[in-house]
Each structure stands twice: as C-alpha cells, then as structure tokens.
Design a protein around this motif. Sequence first.
Motif, PDB file in Angstrom:
ATOM      1  N   GLY A 657       0.801  -1.223   0.000  1.00 37.62           N
ATOM      2  CA  GLY A 657       0.000   0.000   0.000  1.00 37.62           C
ATOM      3  C   GLY A 657       0.832   1.270   0.000  1.00 37.62           C
ATOM      4  N   ARG A 658       2.131   1.163   0.314  1.00 38.51           N
ATOM      5  CA  ARG A 658       3.033   2.326   0.271  1.00 38.51           C
ATOM      6  C   ARG A 658       3.726   2.448  -1.089  1.00 38.51           C
ATOM      7  NH1 ARG A 658       0.192   1.408   4.648  1.00 38.51           N
ATOM      8  NH2 ARG A 658       0.525   3.027   6.198  1.00 38.51           N
ATOM      9  N   LEU A 659       3.428   1.553  -2.021  1.00 41.94           N
ATOM     10  CA  LEU A 659       4.058   1.535  -3.344  1.00 41.94           C
ATOM     11  C   LEU A 659       3.145   2.222  -4.349  1.00 41.94           C
ATOM     12  CD1 LEU A 659       6.278   0.475  -5.264  1.00 41.94           C
ATOM     13  CD2 LEU A 659       5.033  -1.701  -5.358  1.00 41.94           C
ATOM     14  N   HIS A 660       3.664   3.258  -5.019  1.00 40.38           N
ATOM     15  CA  HIS A 660       2.874   4.047  -5.986  1.00 40.38           C
ATOM     16  C   HIS A 660       1.546   4.458  -5.354  1.00 40.38           C
ATOM     17  CE1 HIS A 660       5.053   3.218 -10.004  1.00 40.38           C
ATOM     18  NE2 HIS A 660       5.887   2.954  -9.000  1.00 40.38           N
ATOM     19  N   ARG A 661       1.633   4.994  -4.142  1.00 37.41           N
ATOM     20  CA  ARG A 661       0.436   5.331  -3.366  1.00 37.41           C
ATOM     21  C   ARG A 661      -0.268   6.568  -3.922  1.00 37.41           C
ATOM     22  NH1 ARG A 661      -0.934   3.797   1.938  1.00 37.41           N
ATOM     23  NH2 ARG A 661      -2.115   5.300   3.184  1.00 37.41           N
ATOM     24  N   HIS A 662       0.518   7.524  -4.418  1.00 34.75           N
ATOM     25  CA  HIS A 662      -0.051   8.778  -4.892  1.00 34.75           C
ATOM     26  C   HIS A 662       0.149   8.933  -6.402  1.00 34.75           C
ATOM     27  CE1 HIS A 662       1.045   9.939  -0.537  1.00 34.75           C
ATOM     28  NE2 HIS A 662      -0.217   9.564  -0.588  1.00 34.75           N
ATOM     29  N   ASP A 663      -0.638   9.768  -6.993  1.00 37.07           N
ATOM     30  CA  ASP A 663      -0.576  10.010  -8.437  1.00 37.07           C
ATOM     31  C   ASP A 663       0.448  11.113  -8.698  1.00 37.07           C
ATOM     32  OD1 ASP A 663      -1.038  10.051 -11.099  1.00 37.07           O
ATOM     33  OD2 ASP A 663      -2.983  11.086 -10.992  1.00 37.07           O
ATOM     34  N   ILE A 664       1.700  10.702  -8.942  1.00 35.64           N
ATOM     35  CA  ILE A 664       2.787  11.673  -9.126  1.00 35.64           C
ATOM     36  C   ILE A 664       3.678  11.225 -10.292  1.00 35.64           C
ATOM     37  CG2 ILE A 664       2.871  12.416  -6.715  1.00 35.64           C
ATOM     38  CD1 ILE A 664       5.229  10.499  -6.304  1.00 35.64           C
ATOM     39  N   HIS A 665       4.544  12.133 -10.750  1.00 32.10           N
ATOM     40  CA  HIS A 665       5.512  11.804 -11.794  1.00 32.10           C
ATOM     41  C   HIS A 665       6.626  10.936 -11.194  1.00 32.10           C
ATOM     42  CE1 HIS A 665       8.074  12.215 -15.300  1.00 32.10           C
ATOM     43  NE2 HIS A 665       9.068  12.571 -14.483  1.00 32.10           N
TER      44      HIS A 665
END
Length: 905
Positions: A657-665
Amino acid sequence: MNNFWAKKIEKDGRLFWLPLNQHLEDTANVIGLLWEHWLSQGQKNLIIKDVGDDENAKRFTQLLGYYHDIGKATPAFQTKKSYYQSDELDLSLIEKLEKDEFSDISLLNLTHPNRSLHALAGQALLESYGVNQSLSSIVGGHHGKPVDDASSVVMQLKSYRANYFQEERENQPVHQKWKKYQKEIFDTGLTKFEFNDVNELPEISQSSCIILSGLLIMADWIASNESYFPLINLEDDGLDIDQETRLMNGFTSWFKTFLWEPESILDVSTTYQKRFSFSPREVQEKLASAISSSKKPGIFIVEAPMGVGKTEAALVAVEQLSAKTGRSGMFFGLPTQATSNGVFSRVKSWLDSITNDTRQNQSLKLLHGKAALNDESSNIPRATGIDIDEEIDGSVVANDWFQGRKTGILDDFIVGTIDQFLLSALKQKHLALRHLGLSKKVVIIDEVHAYDAYMGQYLYQALRWMGVYGVPVIILSATLPGKRREELIKNYILGSGKKWRDTIKPDNLTTQETYPLITYNDDGVVKQVSDFEKKENKYVTVHRLEDESLLTVLLTSLSDGGVAGIIVNTVKRAQKLYQLISKKIGDKNVELLHSSFIATHRIKKEKQLMAEVGKGGTRPIKKVIIGTQVIEQSLDIDFDILFSDLAPMDLLIQRIGRLHRHDIHRPHKLQKPHIYVLGTSEDYEFEDGAKAVYGEFLLIRTQYFLPNKISIPLDISTLVQQVYKEDDLVLGEVYQRAKEKQRKLLLKKECQANTYRLENPNTRSQKNMIGWLKDSTVHNTEEYGSAQVRDGADSIEVIVVKKQLNGISLIHEDVSLDISAKAKQIARETLRLPLALSAKWTIEDTIKELEKYNMKYLASWQEEPWLKGTLAIVLDDNKQFTLNGFLLTYDEQLGLMYEKGGKNG
C-alpha cells in the motif's frame, strides 16, 4: 447520626471533618445530577429497562449514592486513625461519639478491624435488611473491587460483630444503639427517595450493576473532592449547611461540558462538505446508508483499501450512530501511539466543526502513555466551570478532572491506543469505570489486521461486553481473514443476548471475497454490502529476490533516481542493511526508521519522511528508506519501488500500500510498481527474525499463494482469505510441523489470555457484581495492564540521556541540563528496550537492575512531576550502557544496538 464522620483532616493546625450524613447527601445529589447531565440516553435506557422508567431509575440511582458509605457507621470505621495521625482530631471525634452515648468507644480495641472495611461492611448491613445482591454488591464494590464470593459477606455479621456493633452481645445498649443508627440511615434513604420498603427495590442485571457501579465511583470521587465539596470546621455540626447552594457550587465547579446529543443526519453529502470540505466517496456513502436504514444497529466492519477515507467514514458514522442509539461521545482506538497521534489532529478538526454547530463545549483527550508530551493535545485550552443552564460559544476543551489515570476513559471524546479498549476485558480494580466510560460512546477500532491472536482474545471479549451495553462499534481494516470477521461480529451479537445459531446471516460470511466489503448487524440479522463499483486496478509485479542480489537490483533500479522502500521484519536486519547500502550510496541518500530510536528522534525522522515522500512532499532525486513494521502501520508515504521481507499476506499487502500510493511523476525505470520479496525459501527455511516475529506457518502459506502479479484492490481479499483458510496444503513434513506448532501456539495464547480475562456478561450464574473480578491481576497499574493485553512484549520503556561533566544532556546535545527546568523535555527522550531485555524470562531482572540504578544515581528525578515513576539510563561518553548482561549502544544513525556480554552494574 450527626456525629459519625465520613472524612477528617488536620490542615495548618486546624481541624476539619465532614459528617457522614452530609457526605451521603452530597454523593446522592451528585449522582442525581450525573444522571441528568452526564449519563447518555443509551446508558440510561439500559438501567430503565431493569427499573421501569426514568424517574424510578434516577431515584434508585440516588439511593445507591446515599447508601454507598453506610458501612462507615460502624465502630471499625469510626475508630480509624486519621491519615496524618492527628491525635487531637481523632480524640475530638471519638469524644463526639461518647457524648452521644456510645459509651467506652475510646477504650475499644478491635481484634480485626480491617476484616470489615467499610465497602464490605455496607454490603453486609444492606443484605441484613433484605436488600437484594444486585444493589448491595454495587455498594460492596464501590472502592473498585466487588467481593469474590457471597459467603464472605454472610460471615461478616457472624464472625466480626464487634466491628459492627462495638459489643458482640446483642442485649447490650451500645450494640442496640449502633444497630438503631445504622437502620436509621437505611430507613432515611428509603423515605428520602420514595421507596415504601425494601421489597420495592428492583433487582437489576449484571450489566446495569456495572454501569451504576462506575457511576457511583465517579460520584463518590467528585463528592469527595474538597475543592468541590469542602470539609467543615470540627466545631461545626453541619446542620446549617445550605444544601442547594453547596450542591450547585460543587457540581458546577466540576461540570465543564454539555452532554453531546447529536441530531439525525438528513443529508450525508452536506455533512461531509461541512466536516471535511469534500463529497462522500462510495464506501463512505454506503456505510452511511447502511446505518441510516438499520433499525437496531450494532457492529459495523469496514474492509476497504487505503485511501478511500475510512477515518472520515467512521467519524460521520459516529454522528449517525450516536443519534440512533443515544450515545454521547467517541473512543477511537489505534495500534500505536504514533498512529493515535496522527489521527488526533483529524479528530480535533472534525470535533471543532461539531462544536461550531452545537455552540457547546466538548472535551477531547489523547489517551496513551505519552499523551502529555503531545504538544497539540497539551495546547487544547483547559475548561473552566460553567453554569448548567448557560449558553456559550462551543469549543474543544480539556477537562482537568479527566486527566487522572483512571478517570481518563470517562472523558467525552478520546483518541488512544487499542490497549485502552482491550483493558475493558482485563480483570483489574476499578474496571467498572472503564465500562462506564466506553458504554457512553461509539467505539471505533482501526487497523484491526494489526492485532495478533493473543490480543484478539481480549478484543473478542471486549466486543462481547460492548454488545451487552448496546454500544455501536465500527471496525476498520484493510482486509480481514474471514474467520476473524465472523468472530468479531459473533462475539458482539452474543453479548447482545442473542444466540449465534438463531442469528440470520449470509452463507458466505467467512468466505466472502468481494472487496471493499461492509459487514454489520441490524439486531439479530447480519448483512453485507458488497455491490461496489469496480475501480481501476493497480497491477503490482512481484519478484522473489535473494539477499545477495538486493544491492545490485536496488542500484540498477535507482540509476535514474527514485525513492526505494525496504521494509524488513527486525530492527537488527534494518540496521545491517542501512550500514551496507549507505556505504555504497552515502548516508545522505539513505534513511533508517524503526522502533529502537529515541521517541523524539523517531518523530523527527517521521516528519522529515512525510515532508519528503508523503503526499505533496518535496521528493528527493534519489533516496532509500529502510524500516520495519512502523512504516507499514502509520506513515502515509510513497515509494517508487519496494523491497520487503516475506511477511503474512495481509501485512505484505499493507506494505504494498506504500508503493505508488499517490498520483505523481516517477523516474522512467520506475513507471510501473514492482515489489521484490526477500526471504522466500524453497525448503521453507526462513530467516530467524521472521520466524520469531510471525511463525513459519503463515510465512509458508503466504509464500505458496504469493502470485507473480497482484491486482490492487481486486486481489486483496482473495489472497488474504487463501492464506488464512483452515484448509490443508500438501507441502510435506515441514509444513505439517509448522501447522501443528501454530495450532499449539494459538491454543497457548488463548489459555494465557484467559488467565485474567473477564468472563462472559449476564450469565445465569452472574446476576450481580459478586465475583465479577475474582482472580483479577494483582498489578493495578495501567502499564502492567497494557503489557498484559499485548502479551507483555516490548513493555519496558526508559528515558535515555547522556552523561556530561557537570550532569546530563540530551543525546544530540553537549550542554548540561537543569533537570527541574527541562523535566518535560527530558521525559520525551524515551526508548523501548529490545525484547532480549523485556521478554518474560528476563524482564524481572531487567526492571530490578534499572530500579537499583535509578535509586542510586537518579533518586532526585522522583521529585519532578514529569519524571516521577520513570526509569532512565545515562549513557557514557561512548553512548553506551550495560544492563542485565547486555551492552547497549545508541547511534544517532542506527538507533539502539545491543550485544550480549556487558557486565551488570
């Protein structure tokens, strides 16, 4: 009767007392006002169900307050010495009795006065008048522990007659005089509260007994507080006291917040906008809808992925459930102090919005071992006394009366560690206060997947007791094994008085793999909400990786930059990896986080990580973050790539759940999420630390079912259910041995938990409070209780400071501190000792050695309020300390390290 004393003290050479009849009056009046202005409607309904109606219930409750200290009208109590051994005060009160024709009481020398302590004496006297045991046992237990068996009450008036009547022979005048005055108190109570005779006193259920017991203890403590209800001069007989003025002055000095009585929510969307400034998401909307449509709501289990707003969903649910069930507060329980601190801010913001609506004060408390060191909690304004009828602008406040160790749970709104809830299932003195506090509220328990099998036994029993009180409970989790889901709801329903076999429930209650999922009961029917819109899935590629290849894969993956997370199962393993990787890419590019840092260091590290890789963080070009379970439990941080030790599937998914958690570059090489799982083994020979923490059985099953690609959230529930199913796998002798070892371990944990765990509520043999806390733990500290419900692990906390030429300093400073001026700052410098020093087989020796060291070198610390009761170690110039055969070394980069071989002393 006016010459019996309830309280006495000598202050500054002046003698003060409080007549017994005045204290009985004070307590009855206070408990009556608590009934009107503090007790929630849901709690009242529980009593009213047994007693008849609100008026009768209040009269009955006040009668309890009036009777609670009837046992003080005995020679055993009246001849007790004052606390500070004031001979003049004691003699003066004895003379009052002799003038009242209690002849020769000054010559009385009782053989066993302590065999008839006044709470027990009160129960014995009441039962001698024909009072039923549900009422008498509350009086008998009002100092925190009811009697263990009825025979101990029966024998009182037979075996210790002199304790009650001064003279054993019934035909003696003084014997009759004691009897007359005792009965006069009893008859006055009946008349005062409009009961014609003893047969009109109702027999109430055990659960009602417990609530009223807690309320009586609370009322007694308020009425006994000399700031609210002062003692009077010894020369004063108290007959001229203006009772109404005394009551209003006393109660309004204590009274700080209005009873929260929320209105029903008619428009959920409007509420979400008002509270959080956004519209409800699907999980939030469907939970609100399930609550709205339920007729008799009970427990709600919300299983949903990270980031859907489970916290906000639970807070709005508190408003809905409070309105539906007559609750007046909230308890929000989380696994750790760090997670509690994190949620506290969000709860305060929500409560600020509520107080703005109601224009009434509400009291908010952070409840855990180091809550006093939390600045946001400490900065909440202290409440001042208010008029019951006063209209004021509402705000979030802190009520100082609830700062006590045992009164904290009684506050209106509480955020705290899960221990505070689990302790409701541990037999401990004054447990009725904890039940009183929780039964007033809606209870939220977050991150339930984090609680092991041992803690689960206390959790199930605590839920059973919430069921008996009708307390709404909201359980939040990323996902749960089906069997645990069933046990949670089953125990709650059993507590509510229904048979599980008669409960209407879905056939697939334990096998349901739909996700997200809301499971709840509406009275005797279990329902599920599973029709959620399909969300876009995140596909995570899973690789199995040998430790030897970790460095190569890590460096290759980060060649164009990026943030890598490495989550391992033990502190020692994290420290070794930090040393290895920082040598390759430099200290500035590597961060280490685990539970063996001093608290202030850990908080600083967490804030720095949140600022860098949390939502909206600055995001460094290249960073490796190495940590243990603290990362999976409490931090909303985002990794571009993840490396993790093998762990049980539900916890592994938490880490993912901490992997690619947010939509960022993200860097070019890390556009898609990959996790590398360390520590797998074809022959199931796992690393020692992983086995010690999780056991081989769940690791084997996790490795077996771990796919090469995981779809989040689609696969979450399926994978967890597969690992925790009770089916068999054909994996050879190693698996069978691990399975049997796991079975024995779970059985052992259940037996250990049963030692001091509360019995089931309202059984046929339990119709009052007699024996409720039988065989309770002899340790009455909250610290011991917390260790008990958590199986004792990691239970020793010490303050860590550094030796200086002229005193001590904080670890990261070289300037000697003024202990008195910096006591609070020093109290923050805490660290939990490793399991090697706090395990069951070594903990006693460790504590003894610490106490001996502190008594010898740090005795003056006990004079400081912030440091009183703490244990500390002072590191030498090398930042080392030897304890119980271990050499401890503190390194600001690595945290605490230890090795066997240090000399004691």
